[in-house]
Design a protein around this motif. Structure first.
Motif, PDB file in Angstrom:
ATOM      1  N   ARG A  50       7.053   4.517  -1.646  1.00  0.00           N
ATOM      2  CA  ARG A  50       6.010   3.498  -1.829  1.00  0.00           C
ATOM      3  C   ARG A  50       4.699   4.140  -2.279  1.00  0.00           C
ATOM      4  NH1 ARG A  50       8.421   1.404   2.907  1.00  0.00           N
ATOM      5  NH2 ARG A  50       6.794   2.340   4.203  1.00  0.00           N
ATOM      6  N   ARG A  51       4.412   5.306  -1.728  1.00  0.00           N
ATOM      7  CA  ARG A  51       3.180   5.997  -2.111  1.00  0.00           C
ATOM      8  C   ARG A  51       3.207   6.417  -3.583  1.00  0.00           C
ATOM      9  NH1 ARG A  51       3.349   9.441   1.743  1.00  0.00           N
ATOM     10  NH2 ARG A  51       3.908  11.298   0.555  1.00  0.00           N
ATOM     11  N   ARG A  52       4.416   6.617  -4.104  1.00  0.00           N
ATOM     12  CA  ARG A  52       4.579   6.990  -5.512  1.00  0.00           C
ATOM     13  C   ARG A  52       4.762   5.769  -6.411  1.00  0.00           C
ATOM     14  NH1 ARG A  52       6.137  11.183  -2.435  1.00  0.00           N
ATOM     15  NH2 ARG A  52       5.847  13.304  -3.288  1.00  0.00           N
TER      16      ARG A  52
ATOM     17  N   ARG B  91       1.320  -0.594  -5.391  1.00  0.00           N
ATOM     18  CA  ARG B  91       1.502   0.132  -4.131  1.00  0.00           C
ATOM     19  C   ARG B  91       1.457   1.632  -4.333  1.00  0.00           C
ATOM     20  NH1 ARG B  91       5.822  -2.972  -0.424  1.00  0.00           N
ATOM     21  NH2 ARG B  91       4.660  -1.754   1.065  1.00  0.00           N
TER      22      ARG B  91
ATOM     23  N   SER C 175      -0.896   3.709  -4.909  1.00  0.00           N
ATOM     24  CA  SER C 175      -1.975   4.483  -4.291  1.00  0.00           C
ATOM     25  C   SER C 175      -2.042   4.305  -2.790  1.00  0.00           C
ATOM     26  CB  SER C 175      -3.314   4.065  -4.912  1.00  0.00           C
ATOM     27  OG  SER C 175      -3.531   2.673  -4.693  1.00  0.00           O
ATOM     28  N   GLY C 176      -1.230   3.383  -2.262  1.00  0.00           N
ATOM     29  CA  GLY C 176      -1.317   3.113  -0.831  1.00  0.00           C
ATOM     30  C   GLY C 176      -0.162   3.702  -0.071  1.00  0.00           C
ATOM     31  N   GLY C 177      -0.110   3.385   1.197  1.00  0.00           N
ATOM     32  CA  GLY C 177       1.006   3.822   2.032  1.00  0.00           C
ATOM     33  C   GLY C 177       0.744   5.199   2.596  1.00  0.00           C
ATOM     34  N   SER C 178       1.274   5.440   3.760  1.00  0.00           N
ATOM     35  CA  SER C 178       1.132   6.742   4.381  1.00  0.00           C
ATOM     36  C   SER C 178       2.298   6.956   5.313  1.00  0.00           C
ATOM     37  CB  SER C 178      -0.184   6.824   5.160  1.00  0.00           C
ATOM     38  OG  SER C 178      -0.216   5.832   6.165  1.00  0.00           O
TER      39      SER C 178
ATOM     40  N   THR D  11       8.489   5.642   2.829  1.00  0.00           N
ATOM     41  CA  THR D  11       7.023   5.663   2.749  1.00  0.00           C
ATOM     42  C   THR D  11       6.556   6.491   1.560  1.00  0.00           C
ATOM     43  OG1 THR D  11       6.811   5.392   5.148  1.00  0.00           O
ATOM     44  CG2 THR D  11       4.919   6.302   3.985  1.00  0.00           C
TER      45      THR D  11
END
Length: 678
Positions: A630-632, A661, A663-666, A627
């Motif tokens: 993906r956020r990076r 991707r 900026s997204g994901g958490s 996760t």
């Protein structure tokens, strides 16, 4: 409602797959029950509700705590009811059952059980599906048995007389986290650390073969084996699994030329007795290191298998994540990818045939009287004639085709069903047919003759693999020099490679790799790590103990990467490749990976020259690592890649930038639960 940690076992891997991919590593359990005509929909719903009330696992959701570690939440029992369907054809009913089974479970939100009541031609069938994370095969059998009893009791106007409930999974988990449980786990892990160190690196390796190919399955139904396995187990007071293992491992030893067989074995995890009727996922694999170097007779081999299973079963109370981390660390140390080359799924057999002793006498010494001996032999020949063999080639892999060899055995009516599956490059169709026939032959001849020496067993089944001079016996396993060369040539910076066997310091054999490179910056550590990341024991690959790196002049090698003369090349570097010291990030991908691993595991710094586990990473934190990547803005690696015994720097080369991707994901959230019967 109560929340608990997760109990130990393959349920931990199920949790990891659900958190990462949204589905289980294994298919859901399922069964179907014919509903007695006297019962209505309300009675079926009452039977379902009683089952869920008794067994907490069926009303449990699986999520993670604030640190990302696995948890299970048990919800209060509530009345539930099945879905209802009325169909007119068999095909429609099968489609309802298929959809019920294949639909994914959201185990963080929903209860892990669904059911459907299907009516066709006034016959009602209850289909039940349970997520594997909540119930293994043994647990599903318990649920099926209890629901059958409950429906039958309701049909006669009574109440079911059900057995006492086994210990609930949450209670098992709390016991494992107690001081006594942790002490037992540490003792078990010490035992398994020693076992893994001595385990061969593989089984059924092959030299250079095409990467793409189908799978072969062989299935033998044998009435003679049914009688034989029961008679042998009865005579020697050993389990049926020990008898079968003696035959299987002897045949594998003859075929492969390996005297130590690495084998995975299903273990239900239901010892002690308080767990016998636990509904939950408790199963795990037991690793067996079967040593046949003294060429034991059949009876000695069977007794050895029984002792091995018993000894290891006493040491199966351990955290599966810690076990795998221990295994990975040993892989890094040994320079191999350690996996049990064969896996045996031994399903409990049916009761012995009623005419067992009348049909075939108990095994003993060869009968002295020639007429009596001839009659006994005739009986066995008649039984042995009743066999059915099927060999099938498949274009695609089945889920069980992960190990080099998958074997399964269980009763099918009066037959013993022996099934094997393997990639055809590892075990061609004739060899697969030979293997199931060899196991059948050893069982029946051991039962007929009383015992068999190892030499006699070898004579009876024949077989064996012919190997050329490029095969080397390393660490109880066969390795082919050409397979190591082929893997090295996949590296874009390698122009040619030659792998040579030689004597090692301990008196065995070892490998040295000569490599001509296009990239002068390549180091022995880079090449060793490339082998560890891309290697697979479906091929006979092990890391050389020495790498010699030469400058490639751009000529003198063939299209296949072979070079006949190395004397004129400039030596750039040499060494064992075990490390170049700590490594700091040099690319954006390396920085992202370092930061993701550190963030998910609460680490202040991460050495990219280390493997994920040896760098301080924990397997249960991998969903958080992915996760964070993906956020990076990076994708391209999977959960399983972190299992590989290679450096994080090599793993970073597999990452690909995905700006959309970034900026997204958490972090996987703690989602609220809702009860669901359908």
């Amino acid at each position: 409602m109560r929340t608990a940690p997760l109990q130990h076992g393959f349920v931990q891997r199920s949790w990891l797959w659900h958190r990462t991919y949204g589905h289980d590593l294994w298919e859901a359990q399922r069964f179907a029950l014919t509903v007695p005509p006297a019962l209505g929909r309300a009675d079926v719903a009452r039977a379902l509700s009683l089952t869920l009330e008794r067994h907490e696992a069926l009303r449990t959701t699986f999520s993670a705590d604030q640190d990302g570690d696995p948890t299970q939440t048990v919800w209060p029992a509530e009345p539930v009811a099945p879905q209802e369907h009325t169909v007119s054809t068999v095909e429609d009913e099968e489609e309802v059952a298929r959809r019920l089974h294949k639909a994914p479970f959201d185990v963080a939100r929903d209860w892990p059980i669904r059911s459907a009541l299907v009516t066709r031609d006034d016959v009602r069938t209850l289909y039940v599906v349970i997520a594997h994370i909540a119930a293994d095969y043994a647990a599903a059998s318990i649920v099926e048995e209890e629901m059958t009893q409950t429906l039958e009791a309701y049909a006669t106007g009574g109440e079911p007389d059900l057995p006492a409930i086994g210990e609930q999974p949450a209670d098992v988990a709390y016991a494992e986290q107690s001081p006594a449980g942790r002490a037992a786990e540490e003792r078990a892990l010490v035992h398994w650390r020693d076992e893994l160190r001595q385990l061969p690196t593989g089984l059924l390796p092959v030299p250079v073969r095409p990467e793409h190919g189908g799978y072969v399955e062989a299935e033998l139904l044998s009435k003679a084996s049914t009688y034989a396995i029961h008679q042998l187990a009865k005579r020697d007071a050993v389990g049926h699994s020990a008898v079968f293992l003696a035959a299987l491992c002897t045949a594998l030893s003859v075929h492969t030329g390996q005297t130590v067989i690495p084998l995975g074995f299903t273990w239900g995890g239901r010892d002690p007795a308080r767990l016998r009727r636990t509904v939950g996922s408790l199963f795990r694999d037991m690793v067996l290191r079967v040593d046949l170097s003294d060429r034991p007779a059949f009876r000695v081999a069977a007794a050895r298998m029984q002792h091995l299973i018993y000894r290891n079963a006493k040491r199966m109370r351990f955290d599966m994540m810690r076990f795998v981390e221990q295994e990975i660390a040993l892989d890094v140390q040994r320079g191999t990818r350690l996996r049990a080359g064969a896996f045996l799924n031994f399903v409990r057999l049916a009761a012995p045939p009623e005419d067992l002793d009348r049909t075939v006498p108990p095994p003993g010494p060869p009968w002295r009287h020639p007429i009596r001996r001839a009659r006994v032999a005739l009986r066995w020949r008649r039984l042995h004639a009743a066999t059915e063999l099927t060999v099938t080639r498949l274009a695609e892999s089945e889920p069980y085709a992960v190990p080099n060899l998958y074997a399964e055995v269980f009763s099918s009516g009066p037959w013993l069903r022996t099934f094997v599956s393997a990639k055809e490059s590892l075990l061609p169709a004739p060899a697969a047919e030979w293997l199931v026939r060899a196991v059948d032959h050893l069982l029946t001849r051991a039962a007929r003759d009383g015992d068999l020496t190892f030499d006699r067993m070898t004579e009876l089944i024949g077989g064996g693999t012919v190997r050329d001079a490029r095969w080397v016996f390393l660490d109880h396993s066969w390795v082919h020099c050409g397979a190591v060369e082929l893997l090295l040539l996949r590296h874009p910076g390698v122009a040619s490679a030659q792998v040579l066997p030689h004597g090692s310091e301990d008196g065995g054999e070892a490998l040295t790799a000569r490599v001509a490179v296009r990239d002068p910056e390549l180091t022995p550590a880079d090449l060793r790590d490339f082998l560890l990341f891309h290697g697979d024991d479906r091929y006979a690959v092990a890391c050389p103990v020495r790498f010699e790196i030469y400058a490639d002049p751009g000529s003198g090698s063939s299209a296949g990467g072979e070079r006949s003369d190395w004397s004129g090349l400039a030596l750039l570097a040499a060494g064992d490749g075990r490390g170049d010291g700590p490594r700091r990030p040099g690319t954006a991908a390396e920085t992202a990976l370092r930061d993701a691993v550190a963030e998910a595991n609460g680490l202040t710094d991460v050495d990219l020259a280390a493997q994920y586990v040896t760098a301080g990473g924990r397997l249960e934190r991998l969903p958080l690592v992915l996760t964070a990547l993906r956020r990076r803005g990076f994708t391209g690696v999977r959960l399983e890649d972190f299992w590989r015994p290679s450096r994080l720097a090599t793993l970073a080369t597999q990452l690909s930038a995905d700006p959309e991707r970034g900026s997204g994901g958490s972090t996987p959230d703690q989602r609220s639960a809702r009860t669901a019967s359908g």
